[in-house]
Every structure is written in structure tokens, then in C-alpha cells.
Scaffold this motif. Sequence first.
Motif, PDB file in Angstrom:
ATOM      1  N   GLY A 134     -15.721 -14.634 -12.233  1.00  0.00           N
ATOM      2  CA  GLY A 134     -14.637 -14.316 -11.310  1.00  0.00           C
ATOM      3  C   GLY A 134     -15.114 -14.003  -9.909  1.00  0.00           C
ATOM      4  N   SER A 135     -16.407 -13.733  -9.747  1.00  0.00           N
ATOM      5  CA  SER A 135     -16.927 -13.460  -8.411  1.00  0.00           C
ATOM      6  C   SER A 135     -17.051 -14.764  -7.626  1.00  0.00           C
ATOM      7  CB  SER A 135     -18.293 -12.767  -8.496  1.00  0.00           C
ATOM      8  OG  SER A 135     -19.231 -13.581  -9.184  1.00  0.00           O
ATOM      9  N   THR A 136     -17.055 -14.652  -6.307  1.00  0.00           N
ATOM     10  CA  THR A 136     -17.040 -15.827  -5.432  1.00  0.00           C
ATOM     11  C   THR A 136     -18.408 -16.498  -5.388  1.00  0.00           C
ATOM     12  OG1 THR A 136     -15.338 -14.790  -4.060  1.00  0.00           O
ATOM     13  CG2 THR A 136     -16.545 -16.627  -3.103  1.00  0.00           C
ATOM     14  N   LEU A 137     -18.404 -17.814  -5.496  1.00  0.00           N
ATOM     15  CA  LEU A 137     -19.626 -18.596  -5.348  1.00  0.00           C
ATOM     16  C   LEU A 137     -19.921 -18.770  -3.861  1.00  0.00           C
ATOM     17  CD1 LEU A 137     -21.857 -20.446  -6.586  1.00  0.00           C
ATOM     18  CD2 LEU A 137     -20.214 -22.322  -6.406  1.00  0.00           C
ATOM     19  N   LEU A 138     -21.176 -18.622  -3.476  1.00  0.00           N
ATOM     20  CA  LEU A 138     -21.574 -18.699  -2.072  1.00  0.00           C
ATOM     21  C   LEU A 138     -22.375 -19.965  -1.814  1.00  0.00           C
ATOM     22  CD1 LEU A 138     -22.798 -14.998  -1.650  1.00  0.00           C
ATOM     23  CD2 LEU A 138     -20.479 -15.909  -1.306  1.00  0.00           C
ATOM     24  N   TYR A 139     -22.345 -20.399  -0.556  1.00  0.00           N
ATOM     25  CA  TYR A 139     -23.226 -21.486  -0.142  1.00  0.00           C
ATOM     26  C   TYR A 139     -24.680 -21.105  -0.434  1.00  0.00           C
ATOM     27  CZ  TYR A 139     -19.767 -24.273   2.486  1.00  0.00           C
ATOM     28  OH  TYR A 139     -18.716 -25.073   2.844  1.00  0.00           O
ATOM     29  N   GLU A 140     -25.472 -22.053  -0.931  1.00  0.00           N
ATOM     30  CA  GLU A 140     -26.899 -21.903  -1.235  1.00  0.00           C
ATOM     31  C   GLU A 140     -27.170 -21.013  -2.446  1.00  0.00           C
ATOM     32  OE1 GLU A 140     -29.230 -23.565   0.385  1.00  0.00           O
ATOM     33  OE2 GLU A 140     -28.172 -24.260   2.178  1.00  0.00           O
ATOM     34  N   GLN A 141     -26.129 -20.549  -3.146  1.00  0.00           N
ATOM     35  CA  GLN A 141     -26.331 -19.730  -4.340  1.00  0.00           C
ATOM     36  C   GLN A 141     -26.473 -20.636  -5.562  1.00  0.00           C
ATOM     37  OE1 GLN A 141     -23.153 -16.981  -5.200  1.00  0.00           O
ATOM     38  NE2 GLN A 141     -24.315 -15.903  -6.775  1.00  0.00           N
ATOM     39  N   SER A 142     -27.449 -20.332  -6.409  1.00  0.00           N
ATOM     40  CA  SER A 142     -27.692 -21.147  -7.590  1.00  0.00           C
ATOM     41  C   SER A 142     -26.582 -20.961  -8.618  1.00  0.00           C
ATOM     42  CB  SER A 142     -29.040 -20.775  -8.221  1.00  0.00           C
ATOM     43  OG  SER A 142     -30.103 -21.015  -7.329  1.00  0.00           O
ATOM     44  N   PHE A 143     -26.211 -22.050  -9.265  1.00  0.00           N
ATOM     45  CA  PHE A 143     -25.213 -22.011 -10.328  1.00  0.00           C
ATOM     46  C   PHE A 143     -25.451 -23.203 -11.242  1.00  0.00           C
ATOM     47  CE2 PHE A 143     -23.520 -24.855  -7.192  1.00  0.00           C
ATOM     48  CZ  PHE A 143     -22.796 -25.800  -7.883  1.00  0.00           C
ATOM     49  N   ALA A 144     -24.757 -23.234 -12.365  1.00  0.00           N
ATOM     50  CA  ALA A 144     -24.862 -24.348 -13.306  1.00  0.00           C
ATOM     51  C   ALA A 144     -23.481 -24.955 -13.503  1.00  0.00           C
ATOM     52  CB  ALA A 144     -25.436 -23.879 -14.642  1.00  0.00           C
ATOM     53  N   LEU A 145     -23.464 -26.212 -13.891  1.00  0.00           N
ATOM     54  CA  LEU A 145     -22.230 -26.922 -14.194  1.00  0.00           C
ATOM     55  C   LEU A 145     -22.244 -27.277 -15.670  1.00  0.00           C
ATOM     56  CD1 LEU A 145     -22.076 -29.188 -11.032  1.00  0.00           C
ATOM     57  CD2 LEU A 145     -20.373 -27.469 -11.657  1.00  0.00           C
ATOM     58  N   LYS A 146     -21.296 -26.721 -16.412  1.00  0.00           N
ATOM     59  CA  LYS A 146     -21.269 -26.873 -17.872  1.00  0.00           C
ATOM     60  C   LYS A 146     -19.980 -27.568 -18.294  1.00  0.00           C
ATOM     61  CE  LYS A 146     -20.378 -23.261 -20.377  1.00  0.00           C
ATOM     62  NZ  LYS A 146     -20.438 -21.961 -21.088  1.00  0.00           N
ATOM     63  N   THR A 147     -20.089 -28.475 -19.262  1.00  0.00           N
ATOM     64  CA  THR A 147     -18.892 -29.110 -19.802  1.00  0.00           C
ATOM     65  C   THR A 147     -18.107 -28.089 -20.617  1.00  0.00           C
ATOM     66  OG1 THR A 147     -20.052 -29.837 -21.801  1.00  0.00           O
ATOM     67  CG2 THR A 147     -20.051 -31.344 -19.914  1.00  0.00           C
ATOM     68  N   THR A 148     -16.877 -28.413 -20.922  1.00  0.00           N
ATOM     69  CA  THR A 148     -16.044 -27.501 -21.700  1.00  0.00           C
ATOM     70  C   THR A 148     -16.558 -27.402 -23.136  1.00  0.00           C
ATOM     71  OG1 THR A 148     -14.538 -29.328 -22.214  1.00  0.00           O
ATOM     72  CG2 THR A 148     -14.004 -27.950 -20.310  1.00  0.00           C
ATOM     73  N   CYS A 149     -16.141 -26.360 -23.820  1.00  0.00           N
ATOM     74  CA  CYS A 149     -16.554 -26.178 -25.214  1.00  0.00           C
ATOM     75  C   CYS A 149     -15.734 -27.104 -26.117  1.00  0.00           C
ATOM     76  CB  CYS A 149     -16.373 -24.713 -25.624  1.00  0.00           C
ATOM     77  SG  CYS A 149     -17.386 -23.570 -24.676  1.00  0.00           S
ATOM     78  N   GLY A 150     -16.039 -27.072 -27.401  1.00  0.00           N
ATOM     79  CA  GLY A 150     -15.338 -27.957 -28.324  1.00  0.00           C
ATOM     80  C   GLY A 150     -16.036 -29.289 -28.422  1.00  0.00           C
ATOM     81  N   PHE A 151     -15.308 -30.383 -28.217  1.00  0.00           N
ATOM     82  CA  PHE A 151     -15.869 -31.717 -28.381  1.00  0.00           C
ATOM     83  C   PHE A 151     -16.985 -31.986 -27.374  1.00  0.00           C
ATOM     84  CE2 PHE A 151     -15.938 -36.363 -28.070  1.00  0.00           C
ATOM     85  CZ  PHE A 151     -15.986 -36.701 -29.418  1.00  0.00           C
ATOM     86  N   ALA A 152     -16.877 -31.439 -26.165  1.00  0.00           N
ATOM     87  CA  ALA A 152     -17.898 -31.659 -25.131  1.00  0.00           C
ATOM     88  C   ALA A 152     -19.127 -30.775 -25.326  1.00  0.00           C
ATOM     89  CB  ALA A 152     -17.310 -31.430 -23.741  1.00  0.00           C
ATOM     90  N   SER A 183     -31.275 -23.829 -17.960  1.00  0.00           N
ATOM     91  CA  SER A 183     -32.634 -23.614 -17.475  1.00  0.00           C
ATOM     92  C   SER A 183     -32.677 -23.907 -15.983  1.00  0.00           C
ATOM     93  CB  SER A 183     -33.626 -24.505 -18.224  1.00  0.00           C
ATOM     94  OG  SER A 183     -33.383 -25.863 -17.923  1.00  0.00           O
ATOM     95  N   PHE A 184     -33.871 -23.822 -15.406  1.00  0.00           N
ATOM     96  CA  PHE A 184     -34.014 -24.110 -13.981  1.00  0.00           C
ATOM     97  C   PHE A 184     -33.657 -25.565 -13.672  1.00  0.00           C
ATOM     98  CE2 PHE A 184     -36.888 -24.685 -10.130  1.00  0.00           C
ATOM     99  CZ  PHE A 184     -35.995 -24.066  -9.272  1.00  0.00           C
ATOM    100  N   LEU A 185     -33.810 -26.445 -14.673  1.00  0.00           N
ATOM    101  CA  LEU A 185     -33.468 -27.851 -14.487  1.00  0.00           C
ATOM    102  C   LEU A 185     -31.964 -28.061 -14.348  1.00  0.00           C
ATOM    103  CD1 LEU A 185     -35.880 -29.558 -17.053  1.00  0.00           C
ATOM    104  CD2 LEU A 185     -36.239 -29.166 -14.603  1.00  0.00           C
ATOM    105  N   SER A 186     -31.174 -27.096 -14.773  1.00  0.00           N
ATOM    106  CA  SER A 186     -29.717 -27.214 -14.676  1.00  0.00           C
ATOM    107  C   SER A 186     -29.147 -26.339 -13.565  1.00  0.00           C
ATOM    108  CB  SER A 186     -29.072 -26.846 -16.019  1.00  0.00           C
ATOM    109  OG  SER A 186     -29.467 -25.563 -16.444  1.00  0.00           O
ATOM    110  N   SER A 187     -29.976 -25.923 -12.627  1.00  0.00           N
ATOM    111  CA  SER A 187     -29.532 -25.096 -11.501  1.00  0.00           C
ATOM    112  C   SER A 187     -29.237 -25.971 -10.287  1.00  0.00           C
ATOM    113  CB  SER A 187     -30.597 -24.055 -11.134  1.00  0.00           C
ATOM    114  OG  SER A 187     -30.757 -23.114 -12.172  1.00  0.00           O
ATOM    115  N   TRP A 188     -28.065 -25.751  -9.693  1.00  0.00           N
ATOM    116  CA  TRP A 188     -27.635 -26.497  -8.520  1.00  0.00           C
ATOM    117  C   TRP A 188     -27.180 -25.514  -7.440  1.00  0.00           C
ATOM    118  CZ3 TRP A 188     -27.852 -31.908  -8.918  1.00  0.00           C
ATOM    119  CH2 TRP A 188     -28.055 -32.398 -10.216  1.00  0.00           C
ATOM    120  N   LYS A 189     -26.962 -25.995  -6.243  1.00  0.00           N
ATOM    121  CA  LYS A 189     -26.452 -25.157  -5.168  1.00  0.00           C
ATOM    122  C   LYS A 189     -25.563 -25.997  -4.266  1.00  0.00           C
ATOM    123  CE  LYS A 189     -30.621 -25.864  -2.341  1.00  0.00           C
ATOM    124  NZ  LYS A 189     -31.760 -25.199  -1.649  1.00  0.00           N
ATOM    125  N   ILE A 190     -24.590 -25.331  -3.649  1.00  0.00           N
ATOM    126  CA  ILE A 190     -23.681 -25.997  -2.722  1.00  0.00           C
ATOM    127  C   ILE A 190     -24.178 -25.809  -1.295  1.00  0.00           C
ATOM    128  CG2 ILE A 190     -21.359 -25.919  -1.745  1.00  0.00           C
ATOM    129  CD1 ILE A 190     -20.266 -25.418  -4.471  1.00  0.00           C
TER     130      ILE A 190
END
Length: 293
Positions: A134-152, A183-190
Motif C-alpha cells: 500500500g505504500s507508494t512506489l518511488l522512482y529508482e526504487q527496486s521492486f518485483a513484478l509477479k503474476t497473479t496467484c492460481g493458474f499463473a 531474487s536480485f534477478l527479478s528486481s526492477w526499477k522505474i
Amino acid sequence: MSHVKAYRGHVKTGNWYEDLRLKEDETKEYLEEKERGELVFQKVDFLKQNMLRPVDLTVTRDSRLHFGDVVMLVNAGGENRECSAVSINADINSVAKVPSPGIQAPCGVSAGRCIQACTRTAFIITSVDGSPEGSTLLYEQSFALKTTCGFARGLYLTSDLQTFQKCAKNSRLQEVNLDEGCSFLSSWKIVHFDPQERLEYEGQPAPANVKVLIKHCKTNQALAALGDQVLWTMFGKEYEVTAHTFLDSHKAEKDSNHWILCTHDPAGNGLLLLNHPQSAAKNEELSQANPGI
């Protein structure tokens, strides 16, 4: 006498009994596979039914991105590309039945031209540094992109340095796929799309429905959709997705690296970007004029 028939029409000749048994066995095997849902057309229908199941994207009322938001990664297109979205590129061989039906890792991704919020195109912005949901994502802050749960199966968008053995199928550039575990391989930034304003926006809230760059933290390569590299998938002809920064003559990233993290319209009319492009453009202008809001 050569024209005289030696047998009548109802007389069975040759290995008729073996042929009859083989036909019966084939019919029995077909019915058993159909009952278990193992026929090719059944597998294709099952895959498409689950992958195209609608997903509700997050409704953002403050025009910002937050951890836990469900978004679509949309490339607005360019000279040799139509508008497309990062999508799970799965086929019938990518589906595992144990412990429950779902996509098995690793799984490829592509840029599909069908812009609809579904299991195939929805990604969850996930924290990798302990930031609360719920906290705001910032420019240059690391984050991951995950598919939805269930079938994905909640797989993470992942990339790594290209090698001779591991690279994109067509372009041979840095591969992007979906894999288990964060992991670090799944870290991205805007990153802000304009290099001249990038330093000014660092640490400021990242906006939704606005053109940005998505860079891989380890390799510093930007996510890209390649219009000249076409993949034939279960869902039609789509573009290859890689992690590679394409620069123009002014050392600025090309539109193949420009992405929009789309959310739903608060009014309930679907994607804000597609239904209210003027509002999205206005949000971008406000964000550029007031980077701190």
C-alpha cells in the motif's frame, strides 16, 4: 477369364481381423484421452480459458503506483509496432497438473496486441526491500513484478546477463522470462523516460498510466518490445520482449523502451489509458510540473 470375380463383395480378405482390432483400439484410446481431457484441442481450450480469465486491475485515485497494485505493462507502440502488453507466453507444454493446474517455471513472455486485463497480462507490484503493501512506489526504487496467484502460479519477471546458452530466441539479446522465487534477478526499477529530468525525479512517487522506463537492477538494461522480432504463440502473432536499452541519436531511450503501468479507471470504465487518454496525458503533465505530488 481374368475379368471374372473370384470373391463376392461381402467376402472379407486380407488381414481384416487385425485391421478391425486396431481400429477398435484407436477408438478406445481416443475416448479414454477425451475423458481425461488429454486431447490437443482440449488442452488448448483449457489453457486459453484460464489465461484469458478477466482480472480486476487496481483502481488508483491518487495517480500513483503502490506496492500490491495489480497493473498491466503496456507499450504504446511505434513505427513498426502496434500497442501491446507484456503477456505470459505459455503453450500446452507449459501447463503442470501437480499439485494443481497451472503454469510451470520457467515460462517465456511476449508482447501481445490484445490489450485486456486477464491472467495472462496482469502483474502485481511486489516489494523487495521490506516496503509495506500500500505504500507508494518511488522512482529508482527496486521492486518485483509477479503474476497473479492460481493458474499463473505467482511467477516473477526475471532477467540475467545474456550468454550463448541463455538469450532471447530471435534477437539473441538479454532474455526476459518468468521464474519461481524472488531474487536480485527479478528486481526492477522505474526511471523517468526523459534523461534530462531523470535526476530531478529520483526518489519521487512513480505515477500510474504515464510513460516510464522499466530497468533491470542487475544489468541496468531497459525492458523492450521488439517490433521486428515476431513470435508465433498460442494467442497469435506477438512481439518478442527483451531487456535491452535502445538509444537514439540524442542518447535517449527509444519508444520500444517506453512502458505504461496501466490501472483501471476510478469511474469503472476499464483501462484509464484506453478509455480516457486525455486524463492520462493530464496526469503526465501534472507529474512533470510537480514531481513531488
